[in-house]
Structure formats: structure tokens, C-alpha cells
Design a protein around this motif. Sequence first.
Motif, PDB file in Angstrom:
ATOM      1  N   LEU A  35     -33.121  30.513  43.280  1.00 40.11           N
ATOM      2  CA  LEU A  35     -32.332  30.084  42.138  1.00 40.11           C
ATOM      3  C   LEU A  35     -31.039  30.882  42.097  1.00 40.11           C
ATOM      4  O   LEU A  35     -30.929  31.962  42.688  1.00 40.11           O
ATOM      5  CB  LEU A  35     -33.114  30.226  40.831  1.00 40.11           C
ATOM      6  CG  LEU A  35     -33.581  31.617  40.368  1.00 40.11           C
ATOM      7  CD1 LEU A  35     -32.472  32.421  39.670  1.00 40.11           C
ATOM      8  CD2 LEU A  35     -34.781  31.490  39.437  1.00 40.11           C
ATOM      9  N   VAL A  49     -33.057  26.683  31.963  1.00 40.59           N
ATOM     10  CA  VAL A  49     -33.528  26.443  33.325  1.00 40.59           C
ATOM     11  C   VAL A  49     -33.008  25.066  33.711  1.00 40.59           C
ATOM     12  O   VAL A  49     -33.403  24.055  33.119  1.00 40.59           O
ATOM     13  CB  VAL A  49     -35.058  26.504  33.419  1.00 40.59           C
ATOM     14  CG1 VAL A  49     -35.519  26.155  34.835  1.00 40.59           C
ATOM     15  CG2 VAL A  49     -35.559  27.889  33.023  1.00 40.59           C
ATOM     16  N   ALA A  85     -30.371  29.457  34.776  1.00 41.06           N
ATOM     17  CA  ALA A  85     -31.109  29.635  36.027  1.00 41.06           C
ATOM     18  C   ALA A  85     -31.184  28.266  36.694  1.00 41.06           C
ATOM     19  O   ALA A  85     -31.958  27.401  36.278  1.00 41.06           O
ATOM     20  CB  ALA A  85     -32.502  30.182  35.762  1.00 41.06           C
ATOM     21  N   SER A  86     -30.346  28.046  37.699  1.00 38.00           N
ATOM     22  CA  SER A  86     -30.308  26.761  38.401  1.00 38.00           C
ATOM     23  C   SER A  86     -31.229  26.862  39.610  1.00 38.00           C
ATOM     24  O   SER A  86     -31.008  27.694  40.494  1.00 38.00           O
ATOM     25  CB  SER A  86     -28.877  26.430  38.835  1.00 38.00           C
ATOM     26  OG  SER A  86     -28.802  25.133  39.375  1.00 38.00           O
ATOM     27  N   VAL A  87     -32.243  25.987  39.651  1.00 39.57           N
ATOM     28  CA  VAL A  87     -33.383  26.254  40.520  1.00 39.57           C
ATOM     29  C   VAL A  87     -33.549  25.216  41.628  1.00 39.57           C
ATOM     30  O   VAL A  87     -33.184  24.055  41.499  1.00 39.57           O
ATOM     31  CB  VAL A  87     -34.685  26.325  39.692  1.00 39.57           C
ATOM     32  CG1 VAL A  87     -34.525  27.336  38.565  1.00 39.57           C
ATOM     33  CG2 VAL A  87     -35.088  24.964  39.125  1.00 39.57           C
ATOM     34  N   ALA A 107     -40.439  28.510  38.232  1.00 41.21           N
ATOM     35  CA  ALA A 107     -39.128  29.009  37.831  1.00 41.21           C
ATOM     36  C   ALA A 107     -39.139  29.460  36.372  1.00 41.21           C
ATOM     37  O   ALA A 107     -38.556  30.499  36.020  1.00 41.21           O
ATOM     38  CB  ALA A 107     -38.072  27.930  38.039  1.00 41.21           C
ATOM     39  N   ILE A 108     -39.804  28.706  35.516  1.00 42.88           N
ATOM     40  CA  ILE A 108     -39.923  29.113  34.113  1.00 42.88           C
ATOM     41  C   ILE A 108     -40.683  30.433  34.021  1.00 42.88           C
ATOM     42  O   ILE A 108     -40.302  31.341  33.272  1.00 42.88           O
ATOM     43  CB  ILE A 108     -40.630  28.021  33.300  1.00 42.88           C
ATOM     44  CG1 ILE A 108     -39.784  26.740  33.269  1.00 42.88           C
ATOM     45  CG2 ILE A 108     -40.917  28.494  31.872  1.00 42.88           C
ATOM     46  CD1 ILE A 108     -40.512  25.531  32.716  1.00 42.88           C
ATOM     47  N   VAL A 111     -38.423  33.329  34.824  1.00 44.36           N
ATOM     48  CA  VAL A 111     -37.547  33.661  33.706  1.00 44.36           C
ATOM     49  C   VAL A 111     -38.284  34.529  32.690  1.00 44.36           C
ATOM     50  O   VAL A 111     -37.742  35.530  32.193  1.00 44.36           O
ATOM     51  CB  VAL A 111     -37.018  32.376  33.029  1.00 44.36           C
ATOM     52  CG1 VAL A 111     -36.369  32.690  31.680  1.00 44.36           C
ATOM     53  CG2 VAL A 111     -36.015  31.680  33.941  1.00 44.36           C
ATOM     54  N   VAL A 126     -36.084  29.805  25.661  1.00 39.56           N
ATOM     55  CA  VAL A 126     -35.936  29.148  26.960  1.00 39.56           C
ATOM     56  C   VAL A 126     -35.859  27.636  26.746  1.00 39.56           C
ATOM     57  O   VAL A 126     -36.668  27.060  26.016  1.00 39.56           O
ATOM     58  CB  VAL A 126     -37.118  29.482  27.895  1.00 39.56           C
ATOM     59  CG1 VAL A 126     -36.981  28.743  29.227  1.00 39.56           C
ATOM     60  CG2 VAL A 126     -37.199  30.988  28.129  1.00 39.56           C
ATOM     61  N   LEU A 128     -34.929  23.709  28.818  1.00 37.22           N
ATOM     62  CA  LEU A 128     -34.841  22.990  30.091  1.00 37.22           C
ATOM     63  C   LEU A 128     -33.713  21.975  30.012  1.00 37.22           C
ATOM     64  O   LEU A 128     -33.512  21.333  28.978  1.00 37.22           O
ATOM     65  CB  LEU A 128     -36.147  22.247  30.388  1.00 37.22           C
ATOM     66  CG  LEU A 128     -37.280  23.034  31.032  1.00 37.22           C
ATOM     67  CD1 LEU A 128     -38.584  22.255  30.917  1.00 37.22           C
ATOM     68  CD2 LEU A 128     -36.979  23.336  32.491  1.00 37.22           C
TER      69      LEU A 128
END
Length: 281
Positions: A35, A49, A85-87, A107-108, A111, A126, A128
Motif C-alpha cells: 500500500l 482505506v 492508505a491506497s491498497v 489492509a484494514i 491500519v 476508519v 472505506l
Amino acid sequence: MITTPESGEQRTPAHARVVRDIIFSAPAGFRPLTLDLHLPEAGRPPVIVFVHGGGWFRGSRRVFCPGRTEAETFGRLTRAGWAVASVDYRLSGEARFPAQLADVEAAIGWVLDEGAAMFGLDATRVALWGESAGGHLAALAAAVPGTPVRAVVDWYGPSDLAAIPKPVGAPGASVQPSREELLIGGPLAEHRELTEAASPVRAVHAGVPPFLLAHGTDDSMVPSEQSLLLRDALHSVGAHVELQLVAGADHMWRGLDDLETVVAPALRFLALHAGPPESAR
């Protein structure tokens, strides 16, 4: 465990602080997944995310919306006080569904744990945000029971795979698998259970976080009816959902002159439901 590139932090043309190529997951038998973390100036930021599009078979975490600049996408979000956060996720040529959903969940998890510990991210706020295929995966991840995600922005994501018309090839040409068939691993009619599991309209429940759906009325790749179906499914379980239909806009917001038409409402929505960034209070 986190791995960062030798070059460390970078500055983008949008003057944001970015830490690239962070490994957040290493699925057995597959490439490590990475990421890029875009950071605002303020400390302990809330986190978006972001899940990229590309029909599940291509795409890049470096691109928020094809044809749009970094300043009006990632840079716009960090200027508003959000970390992004680009995953990555495994593409359909690498693994079939539900591998992609598992990757977004990983990915979550990053974080919440490593990201919060090492970069001071606010793991209590958080959200999405996904675009096209990424919107589909964001919607599914938000429907996982017990998710810590507080809000979802879904830009023109597929919601009912079986209801998407399969492209018609030229007369006499061999029939190619659709994007959805590549994701599932075969004809949808032969994989009904998996097709339903991969359709957000079947996954939503009363406990999902608030959703903002945005879709162009002239979308030539994912019909805007897909967002209508998801809106109706969310309404049916009593979930909070807002829908923005953009007249005349095609897929990837082609035909939309000012991206702020869709970015500004999304940021207002996230500030309301995922908690405003400290800088905005």
C-alpha cells in the motif's frame, strides 16, 4: 511486519507526504501486497482505506480515478485532514474471489495495528472508499460482521454481479469471459453461490456502516442501476444510505468537468459519519 522502500518517504506533486510500497500482507503462494500511505500535516489523522478499480483484473493503487490528477484526488483528501492508505489486492488473474475481499480486510487490519502504532493513525476513525471494482470490494468489506469501518464511499461499483449485462462480441468472434466471470472463475450461472457471495446486495445487513453511493447516469461499463439496487438493498435492512446520481457522467466520471462535484459531498459525508478530522473541528 511492515516493509518500506529504501527511498523512504516521498513528496508528491501535490506536496503530500507519502510512504510508498508498505507491505501489509503476504498471502501464502502469492506476491506480497503493498500500500501507499498518504499523510496529512496534522497528527493522528482519521484514515480512508482506498481500493482502486480496474475490473478486478488490472488497475493500480497509484491511481485514484483515471484521468484525474493526484492533486484533485489523493492530495484533496490529505488537505482535508485524512490519511489515505491506497491498497493492492490480488487481481482476478492471480486468484479468484474471495481472495480480493480477504486482501481488503487485511489492509484494514494493518491500519488498525501497524499503521496506528507506527504512523500515528487514528484507528477509531476508519472509512472505506472504492472506485468501480474497488467500490464493489469496499461495499463487501463494509458488510463483514464486526467491521471497524465507520463509513463507506462507493463510486459506481457493481452490486449484483448476475444483473450486469455481459458484453456482446462481434458476430463470429469467440466469446470471451466477462470481468465478473474472471473474478468468480467461470460462468456465473454455474457458480451461483459464489456469485451471490460476491454481490453486495446479498451481503448487506442492518449492522453495516453508512453508505454514500455515487454513479453517473450515462455509465457505459457499470450501469447506474447497480447503485439503485444497492441503495434499495440497504434501505430494506434499515441501513443509512445516500445516493448521488450525476447526470450525463460516464464511468470514471468521464464527462464531468469538475471532480469536486463528487469529491466534496463524499468528504462531507465522511466527516459526518466517520468523525471530522481534528483540523476541521
